[in-house]
Design an enzyme around this catalytic site. Structure first.
Site, PDB file in Angstrom:
ATOM      1  N   ARG A   1     -15.661  94.519  32.634  1.00  0.00           N
ATOM      2  CA  ARG A   1     -16.184  95.819  32.261  1.00  0.00           C
ATOM      3  C   ARG A   1     -15.948  96.171  30.794  1.00  0.00           C
ATOM      4  NH1 ARG A   1     -12.868  99.688  32.131  1.00  0.00           N
ATOM      5  NH2 ARG A   1     -14.274 101.266  32.961  1.00  0.00           N
TER       6      ARG A   1
ATOM      7  N   GLY B   1     -16.731  87.500  31.132  1.00  0.00           N
ATOM      8  CA  GLY B   1     -15.357  87.080  31.419  1.00  0.00           C
ATOM      9  C   GLY B   1     -15.104  86.528  32.800  1.00  0.00           C
ATOM     10  N   GLU B   2     -15.356  87.348  33.815  1.00  0.00           N
ATOM     11  CA  GLU B   2     -14.904  86.955  35.151  1.00  0.00           C
ATOM     12  C   GLU B   2     -15.721  85.822  35.744  1.00  0.00           C
ATOM     13  OE1 GLU B   2     -13.176  89.287  37.817  1.00  0.00           O
ATOM     14  OE2 GLU B   2     -12.428  90.751  36.406  1.00  0.00           O
TER      15      GLU B   2
END
Lengths: 371, 456, 261, 170
Positions: A89, A292-293
């Site tokens: 996020r 990122g994730e």
């Protein structure tokens, strides 16, 4: 002894921001009397480089050189709310918060410049640290001078606050249907893994991974590459090496040190070929989605598909340790065929293990196709 | 635009390479006490005796805390979102995982704190632990919590559901039904910086909390809830973390240090050893996923039934959140018109599992992609072709009835195919993410994808 | 507790032996790679510690076909400078930093880790028929490495003597992982009295494989002899690999090592 | 106990069986070496002792009395970056930064032992160091660049001045 090569593909998607949303990020931007910009936001930099990305977004939103922008994310007294650095996020939601704050500050810059230049704000634009009249490039004032005028002449602080929040999406518990989008955006990726499998030791070596990521917009390509490279190694660990419980479900034999925990090291580094696609999102800062994730999600299935391609067995329990590969090779299990059904892995299913005939309290089957 | 899109160096890059970045353990405050914890040696046990008297009496020991010292001991990481709190900060009358903290000591040195921990008198009533989430549904499964081994707060059901279309019809219409089970295991987060906090009691009564949290405001909420204090009593200092990967969303050390600092009126630092990290820090969850797909001989996926079990370990933490996210994404990057998904959060006597990079979705990416490759193999089709056919397109509806606006399944797959030189027929090479038409909009998709009224 | 430990830093071998005495209550710190984590964590709280860094117990010398290796010779120094398979095994240990800090004496005396094998060098020393010179209760003595491993606890290793074998072999499980312990490795050496074979990682400490050696002596080929390997050891599960996998791999490793002779 | 740390002589009060890491961090407040594990397993605490890379968590002070110790604080001369630091910066070989001090010091000594080391030697030489983030690709690229001498040593430590001159792609 033989070594076999194989190639496997996986394609994935991943949402940006907390599932169901409701996760605010807020920011505050202010100008010093010389036009230098201070950004306050609570985004934690866990290595992904959020300070870099946030300051890049603010610099371009305000129209000032990047090195004019500093950021304080050090404490909760000076920084407003950030829900946290998770759920991919930071760039989207944290980035939008600083973007919105910078847009507000930009309006204030134009207001003050308007007074100084005696030109309507709508007829002004900002570029390279200067406020310039549209169509009359000689009529301009530097942002430094605007900030000075605000401070010493007009008695004003040029500042802006921003908050990014998508409302919480309510889920219907019976169907899973949501009332509104439960995410900010969705990123996509594909990974092709090439492996070598030793059919006598069960050892798998990842030789190469080709990875394609749609990140919307790479605010900082170097940081995006860092996430992709890092995710690839973490995905390799998930796919081949790491297990907190080596004999799961047993809880015994947990390693208590790095020497007894198989984390990816430099020696595991395959050739990585990264491709970044920019299919911009409608709402993200400068079109950004997230990276990122998701970056460690595609490798485990791609690696296991490549193992199948190499030696013809499905390893469906991660990590695909040498032992699991060898046992699969020993077994060479074929699926059971029952009419049009092709049934793999029955022995490890809930019904294969649980004593309660695979039904929950409401009589729903824990078996995939009801009897 | 100048900065956006540029390969700018890290904002803190020079500080990093000159050793000037300050992580929590690099912060030094004179007079700091050191914390050490008494942790459960058992996976599951009742606590029948707990006496900290000897530890408290030791010279150089300034505070010992147990459950009785925590204003609100039982709280959950998602309590603020309405998920019932089920996890004590310090064990109440039971321990449900090996390594669970029971009491924590603050003393002049770490050695002294450890000696004090070892002097605490404690006795246990050991119980049979449950480790296999598949057995949680057995009639004789150990009741890890009073309400049983399954989290039961997904609204009225005790599981997360997705229901879309007519899955029974899809299975009846299918040429082939492919079933498989996928079991990715737990891994450790292993950030190189262990969990560390330093809490300084200030003269004005506030607490300055130096934290390695990934989420300062989130952790501040957790600490404030346990302490039952307003937010302005706390000042979190952080923002720089030596790796997290989800594990530092857990507020592991801050609250305990705050309580010890309040009790001792001294700064207190607690830094977990690497052994503690392996023993007691949360892990990525193990998952158990069973998929049955109804498919046609030419590679359309008509329907999916899926069962997911998520091993939460001993307490919920973020598990219910992770399972819902998992459910929302259980079709992967593809559009499947008929769905029946049931997912359970199951408790076991493991260290609580928590968020980790890709939370909830890493597991289903593995299962869904493994299954996709098996389908292609069973049908004798190119795995690229099966994927492209079923790929998300603009206007497609997901399992939770979200209309997709800009999916990129097609784009990333075509780029990957090109990069590795994988030959595709012209009709696949020419695909885009534009809304389905013609052969890519077969009858079974028309009903539930293109004309469904739930758009936007 | 390190604060209350009496730390002795002998400046010569003689001083080291005198300081060690009968070894009661003393912890020896050679390279420190195994003992320092125990000390730092407080799991080990010795009355006295003997730090050998300056004791002059390092160095490699050769005479009359035998190679003498001082107890505190770094593992790194063994690579390329000592008989095979010791040299190859030394290269398996850790990374450059661990190899340059860890010592042969420390590795010889390494206790098994809680969830991993340690003491990789025990296997090649067994295969080479090493002789261990040590000090302690009853004075100095030299004994075969098997005897030392069987009863050598509480003694101070001074030197290790090995003969050049006529040929040797070494094999190990797995890709190299510099930060992980070796999972299992096999050493073999042929000398005047036949072939000696030893394995590390198949039990708490390295062990010879007498059934394999006897089969070889009886004329069996490498494959047939290697098949006997599991008669001699009962591998266990640990964090790195299962008993099943080790038992499966052992004959293969033995065969690989023997094939190099 | 006496140590020369980054050229400065220190008489230490830390007990002799404590680790060099403890002395550096707790007594001298030199915090670039990190306590990633205190088990010798990660390399985050590596410093240079008399020219050689050492896991400072595994090194008792008593074993190195009088030694010269270099940490990254002492790596560059007079405010300038050393080649390995400049290479790590230019190649973005850091993410969270916790491992970087150990990596750089190990790489620095590796290139002193083996000037011009190639990719395989670099990987072997640094393989005991863990980066969880994991920036291995760019770490190797950085060390390769330093080995080739392909580094820009003119970089100012002040972040102002550099940023938009070279990175911008407009």
């Amino acid at each position: 002894m033989a070594k076999h090569r194989g190639r496997g593909i996986a394609t994935i998607e991943y949402p940006t921001g907390m599932n169901q949303n409701g996760d605010p990020s807020q920011a505050w931007v202010k100008l010093k009397p010389d036009g230098r910009v201070d950004v306050f936001a609570g985004t934690v930099d866990i290595g992904q480089g959020s300070r870099t990305v946030h300051t890049q977004i603010v610099a371009d939103t305000l129209g000032v050189p990047y090195d004019w922008v500093t950021m304080d994310n050090t404490n909760t007294d000076s920084s407003p709310v950030c829900t946290g650095s998770f759920a991919s996020r930071g760039t989207f939601i944290g980035g939008n918060a600083v973007r919105f704050a910078a847009e507000k500050a930009r309006e204030r810059v134009l207001d003050i410049a308007s007074k100084e230049l005696e030109i309507d704000p709508a007829d002004l634009e900002i570029a390279d640290g200067e406020v310039v009249a549209k169509g009359a490039p000689d009529r301009k004032i530097s942002i430094s001078d605007v900030a000075a005028a605000a401070t010493w002449v007009h008695g004003e602080l040029i500042t802006g606050t921003g908050a990014a929040l998508k409302p919480y999406a309510v889920v219907d518990d019976d169907t899973g249907k949501v009332d509104i989008d439960p995410h900010s955006a969705i990123s996509y990726a594909a990974c092709v893994a090439e492996v070598e499998v030793d059919d006598e030791t069960g050892e798998v070596t990842v030789e190469k991974m080709v990875q394609v990521y749609d990140v919307g917009r790479a605010i900082n390509p170097m940081l995006v590459e860092g996430q992709i490279d890092g995710g690839a190694m973490m995905g390799l660990g998930l796919g081949l090496l790491e297990a907190a419980y080596p004999y799961y479900p047993s809880a015994e034999h947990r390693g208590g040190e790095f020497g007894a925990y198989l984390m990816p090291s430099l020696e595991d580094l395959p050739e990585l070929d990264n491709v970044i696609i920019e299919n911009p999102s409608a709402d993200g800062p400068f079109g950004a989605k997230a990276i990122g994730e998701m970056a460690n999600n595609a490798q485990p299935p791609a690696i296991c598909a490549a193992i199948h391609d190499a030696v013809g067995v499905w390893v469906t329990e991660c990590p695909a340790t040498p032992e699991r590969v060898l046992r699969a090779l020993d077994e060479r299990a074929e699926p059971r065929r029952d009419g049009k059904r092709v049934i793999f892995d029955e022995a490890v299913s809930v019904r294969g293990v649980s004593a309660n005939a695979g039904k929950d309290a409401e009589g729903h089957g824990f078996i995939l196709v009801d009897d | 635009m100048k900065a956006v899109g540029a390969r700018l160096p890290r904002y803190d890059g020079l500080a990093q390479i000159t050793g000037q970045v300050r992580y929590v353990d690099d912060v030094r405050v004179p007079g700091t006490l050191w914390a050490k914890a008494l942790r459960s040696p058992h996976h599951f046990a009742g606590i029948t005796k707990l006496d900290t008297g000897k530890a408290e009496a030791m010279e150089g020991v300034h505070a010992v805390i147990t459950k009785d010292d925590v204003p609100l001991n039982v709280y959950g990481h998602l309590s603020a979102l309405g998920v019932p709190g089920d996890e004590p900060l310090l064990a109440e009358d039971e321990v449900r995982y090996k390594g669970q903290p029971i009491a924590v000591v603050a003393a002049e040195t770490e050695e002294l704190a450890q000696a004090a921990v070892e002097s605490i008198e404690i006795a246990y009533d050991e119980r049979e632990p449950l480790f296999d989430m598949r057995k949680a549904f057995d009639a004789d499964a150990a009741p890890i919590h009073p309400w049983g081994p399954v989290y039961n707060h997904f609204g009225p059901p005790d599981h997360r559901r997705i229901r879309k279309g007519d899955v029974e019809k899809a299975f009846a219409d299918a040429d082939v039904i492919v079933q498989g089970v996928y079991r990715p295991q737990a891994i450790e987060h292993c950030p190189l910086e262990p969990q560390t906090a330093l809490v300084v009691p200030e003269a004005d009564g506030r607490l300055t909390i130096y934290s390695c949290t990934q989420a300062m405001y989130f952790s501040m909420g957790v600490v404030a809830a346990h302490l039952q204090c307003p937010l302005n009593r706390l000042k979190f200092v952080g923002g720089t973390v030596g790796g997290g990967f989800g594990g530092k969303v857990d507020t592991a050390t801050e609250t305990v240090c705050a309580l010890l600092a309040m009790k001792s009126k001294r700064p207190v630092k607690w830094r977990w050893t690497r052994e503690e990290e392996f023993l007691a820090s949360s892990t990525r969850a193990p998952w158990h996923m069973e998929i049955a797909d109804a498919v046609t001989s030419d590679g359309w996926i008509l329907g999916r039934k899926m069962l997911t079990l998520h091993d939460a370990g001993a307490y919920t933490r973020f598990s219910s959140y992770g399972l819902t996210k998992h459910a929302f994404h259980h079709t992967g990057a593809y559009t499947i018109p008929n769905l029946n998904f049931n997912g359970y959060v199951v408790f076991t006597n493991r260290v609580p599992t928590t968020a980790m990079r890709g939370f909830g979705v890493t597991s289903v990416s593995y299962a869904a992609e493994m299954h996709m490759n098996r389908i292609a193999d069973v049908l004798g089709l190119d795995p690229f072709a099966v994927r492209l056919k079923n790929a998300n397109r603009i206007g497609d509806l997901t399992g939770n009835m979200v209309r997709l606006k800009d999916p990129s399944t097609v784009a990333v797959m075509l780029a990957a195919a090109e990069r590795i030189g994988h030959e595709l027929p012209a009709e696949l090479r020419g695909m885009t993410n534009e809304p389905r038409t013609g052969e890519l909009l077969p009858e079974h998709l028309k009903a539930s994808v293109a004309t469904n009224g739930s758009e936007d | 507790m390190t604060h209350s430990t009496n730390v002795l830093v002998p400046q010569s071998p003689e001083e080291a032996v005198a300081s060690f005495g009968d070894g009661a209550g003393i912890t020896v710190v050679a390279g420190g790679t195994i003992v320092m984590p125990e000390l730092s964590s407080g799991r080990l709280r010795p009355e006295r510690a003997l730090v050998l860094a300056n004791a002059g117990l390092d160095g490699i010398s050769a005479a009359n076909g035998a190679v003498t290796i001082g107890a505190t010779t770094p593992v790194l120094a063994l690579v390329g400078a000592t008989p095979e398979p010791l040299s190859t095994f030394a290269a398996y240990v850790g990374d450059y930093e661990i190899r340059s800090q860890a010592t042969i004496g420390g590795n010889l005396c390494a206790p098994p880790g809680p969830e991993s094998p340690r003491g990789d060098l025990q296997a090649p020393l067994l295969a080479l028929g090493a002789r261990i010179r040590s000090a302690g209760a009853g004075g100095e003595r030299t004994e075969p490495v098997e005897d030392f491993l069987a009863g050598g606890e509480g003694r101070l290793v001074l030197a290790i003597e090995v003969d050049e074998p006529t040929s040797s072999g070494a094999s190990a499980i797995g890709r190299p992982h510099a930060h992980n312990y070796t999972i299992m490795a096999v050493a073999a050496a042929a000398g005047a009295d036949g072939v000696r074979v030893a394995v590390t990682g198949a039990g708490p400490r390295a062990q010879r494989l007498p059934s394999v050696e006897q089969a070889l002596a009886g004329g069996a080929d490498a494959t047939a002899a290697a098949a006997k390997a599991t008669d001699d050891v009962t591998p266990a599960d640990d964090a790195l690999a299962s008993a099943w996998y080790r038992a499966r791999m052992l004959p293969r490793l033995v065969e690989q090592a023997l094939s190099q002779l | 106990m006496k140590l020369y740390v980054n050229g400065i002589e220190h008489d230490l009060e830390t007990p002799p069986l404590e680790s060099l890491l403890t002395a550096l961090r707790e007594e001298l407040a030199i915090t670039s070496p990190k306590a990633g594990c205190n088990q010798g397993g990660c390399g985050a605490c590596t410093v240079i002792v008399d020219g050689e890379p050492r896991r400072s968590c595994l090194t008792p002070l008593a074993a190195i009395d009088g030694a010269s110790v270099t940490t990254v604080e002492g790596l560059g001369a007079d405010g300038a970056l050393s080649p390995i630091q400049a290479a790590f910066f230019d190649h973005y070989a850091t993410q969270c930064g916790f491992c970087v001090s150990g990596f750089m010091l190990a790489a620095h000594t590796l290139l002193e032992r083996e000037p011009g080391a190639g990719r395989d030697r670099i990987i072997e030489g640094l393989a005991g160091h863990l980066c969880r983030c994991t920036g291995y690709v760019k770490i190797v690229e950085a060390v390769e660049a330093a080995a080739r001498g392909d580094v820009d040593l003119s970089r100012d430590r002040d972040r102002e001045s550099e940023f938009l001159t070279e990175g911008s792609q407009a």
